[in-house]
Design a protein around this motif. Structure first.
Motif, mmCIF file in Angstrom:
data_model
loop_
_atom_site.group_PDB
_atom_site.id
_atom_site.type_symbol
_atom_site.label_atom_id
_atom_site.label_comp_id
_atom_site.label_asym_id
_atom_site.label_seq_id
_atom_site.Cartn_x
_atom_site.Cartn_y
_atom_site.Cartn_z
ATOM 1 N N LEU A 23 0.545 -0.847 -0.047
ATOM 2 C CA LEU A 23 -0.551 0.021 -0.065
ATOM 3 C C LEU A 23 1.011 1.638 0.304
ATOM 4 C CD1 LEU A 23 -2.578 -0.992 2.319
ATOM 5 C CD2 LEU A 23 -3.376 -1.041 -0.055
ATOM 6 N N SER A 24 0.268 2.640 -0.671
ATOM 7 C CA SER A 24 1.086 3.559 -0.605
ATOM 8 C C SER A 24 0.284 4.523 0.358
ATOM 9 C CB SER A 24 0.598 4.323 -1.855
ATOM 10 O OG SER A 24 0.470 4.891 -2.196
ATOM 11 N N ILE A 25 0.577 5.525 0.248
ATOM 12 C CA ILE A 25 0.257 6.623 1.164
ATOM 13 C C ILE A 25 -0.977 7.532 0.808
ATOM 14 C CG2 ILE A 25 2.216 7.044 2.869
ATOM 15 C CD1 ILE A 25 2.301 9.457 1.329
ATOM 16 N N GLY A 26 -1.440 6.803 -0.399
ATOM 17 C CA GLY A 26 -2.508 7.478 -0.994
ATOM 18 C C GLY A 26 -2.239 8.779 -2.495
ATOM 19 N N LEU A 27 -1.248 9.241 -2.032
ATOM 20 C CA LEU A 27 -0.915 10.083 -3.684
ATOM 21 C C LEU A 27 -0.838 10.087 -5.110
ATOM 22 C CD1 LEU A 27 1.564 12.348 -1.416
ATOM 23 C CD2 LEU A 27 -0.276 12.454 -0.933
ATOM 24 N N ARG A 28 -0.679 11.425 -5.692
ATOM 25 C CA ARG A 28 -1.142 11.120 -6.832
ATOM 26 C C ARG A 28 -1.789 10.600 -7.271
ATOM 27 N NH1 ARG A 28 2.051 15.095 -9.780
ATOM 28 N NH2 ARG A 28 2.290 16.693 -8.439
ATOM 29 N N ASP A 29 -1.119 9.477 -8.398
ATOM 30 C CA ASP A 29 -2.201 8.802 -9.584
ATOM 31 C C ASP A 29 -2.302 6.651 -8.378
ATOM 32 O OD1 ASP A 29 -2.229 10.042 -11.422
ATOM 33 O OD2 ASP A 29 0.360 9.262 -11.797
ATOM 34 N N ASP A 30 -1.703 6.831 -6.903
ATOM 35 C CA ASP A 30 -2.362 5.888 -6.112
ATOM 36 C C ASP A 30 -4.108 5.454 -6.421
ATOM 37 O OD1 ASP A 30 -2.997 3.390 -4.537
ATOM 38 O OD2 ASP A 30 -2.375 5.281 -2.775
ATOM 39 N N ALA A 31 -4.196 4.093 -6.528
ATOM 40 C CA ALA A 31 -5.359 3.737 -6.780
ATOM 41 C C ALA A 31 -6.851 3.676 -5.797
ATOM 42 C CB ALA A 31 -5.970 1.892 -7.066
ATOM 43 N N ILE A 32 -5.486 3.748 -4.526
ATOM 44 C CA ILE A 32 -6.626 3.523 -3.384
ATOM 45 C C ILE A 32 -6.673 5.456 -3.188
ATOM 46 C CG2 ILE A 32 -6.806 2.552 -1.295
ATOM 47 C CD1 ILE A 32 -5.768 0.808 -1.703
ATOM 48 N N GLN A 33 -7.675 5.782 -3.349
ATOM 49 C CA GLN A 33 -8.348 7.300 -3.107
ATOM 50 C C GLN A 33 -8.993 7.162 -3.029
ATOM 51 O OE1 GLN A 33 -7.217 10.680 -5.309
ATOM 52 N NE2 GLN A 33 -5.548 9.182 -6.242
ATOM 53 N N PRO A 34 -9.986 8.125 -2.266
ATOM 54 C CA PRO A 34 -11.505 8.755 -2.384
ATOM 55 C C PRO A 34 -11.593 8.661 -3.746
ATOM 56 C CG PRO A 34 -10.850 9.880 -0.395
ATOM 57 C CD PRO A 34 -9.267 8.836 -1.675
ATOM 58 N N LEU A 35 -12.827 8.743 -4.186
ATOM 59 C CA LEU A 35 -13.145 8.941 -6.107
ATOM 60 C C LEU A 35 -14.274 10.135 -6.013
ATOM 61 C CD1 LEU A 35 -14.586 8.190 -8.477
ATOM 62 C CD2 LEU A 35 -16.738 7.700 -7.680
ATOM 63 N N ALA A 36 -13.101 11.362 -6.492
ATOM 64 C CA ALA A 36 -13.320 12.847 -7.097
ATOM 65 C C ALA A 36 -13.428 12.721 -8.180
ATOM 66 C CB ALA A 36 -11.589 13.357 -6.912
#
Length: 183
Positions: A23-36
């Motif tokens: 898992l990454s920290i959710g920045l840039r193009d990370d797939a796991i992030q809130p839908l925006a």
């Protein structure tokens, strides 16, 4: 749990399969992030939603979810809410529906509008089932800041309005599990 575009499901599943170390920290193009997702003033937005949940959030009673977007007009069966005379538009696992929202051609509506599964789903939200629809100026296009390609979803985007200066946008969503006894 999370809202995710069909085109990103495989990427999300790959991160999940990698476990904690993948898992990454959710920045840039990370797939796991809130839908925006983004739309422009004056647009009609349709969302084809399929509930692909396999288990309910901890302490939830089931995994029946819909989509509600705060501050936007919606088709009667697109609220995600079972309030007053509104029938629930939440879906059982495996079901699909189309939700329709109208964005007025009004600059006061510009900005982020909270997306969530409707009332009674606090645990699902606490465990990631939320996002935002961001309203942009009329005629805007959205680009991925890394690739320069059209942006489907993401917390960070370059916004190119039909008139006026372009700008970089960052949607900040603070997320905290709301139950202090959560392990």
């Amino acid at each position: 749990q999370m809202y995710v575009l069909d085109s990103r499901i495989a990427d999300v599943r790959a991160e999940e399969a990698a476990g904690r170390d993948g898992l990454s920290i959710g920045l840039r193009d990370d797939a796991i992030q809130p839908l925006a997702i983004r739309a422009n003033q004056g647009d009609c937005v349709t969302i084809d939603f399929t509930n692909r949940t396999t288990r309910p959030a901890p302490q939830a009673t089931d995994n029946t979810y819909g989509i509600h977007i705060d501050g936007l007009a919606f088709e009667t069966d697109s609220s995600g809410d079972a309030i007053g005379n509104n029938a629930s538009s939440a879906l059982a696992p495996g079901a699909t529906a189309t939700y329709t929202y109208w964005i007025p051609d009004d600059p006061t509506i510009e900005g982020a509008h909270y997306m969530h599964p409707g009332p009674g789903n606090r645990q699902a939200v606490a465990h990631g089932l939320f996002g935002a629809l961001i309203v942009e100026p009329p005629g805007s296009t959205y680009r991925n800041p890394t690739t320069g390609l059209a942006q489907e979803s993401g917390w960070e985007a370059d916004i190119i309005p039909a008139s006026g200066a372009s700008f970089r946008e960052n949607v900040k969503i603070f997320h905290e599990i709301g139950n202090e006894s959560e392990t």
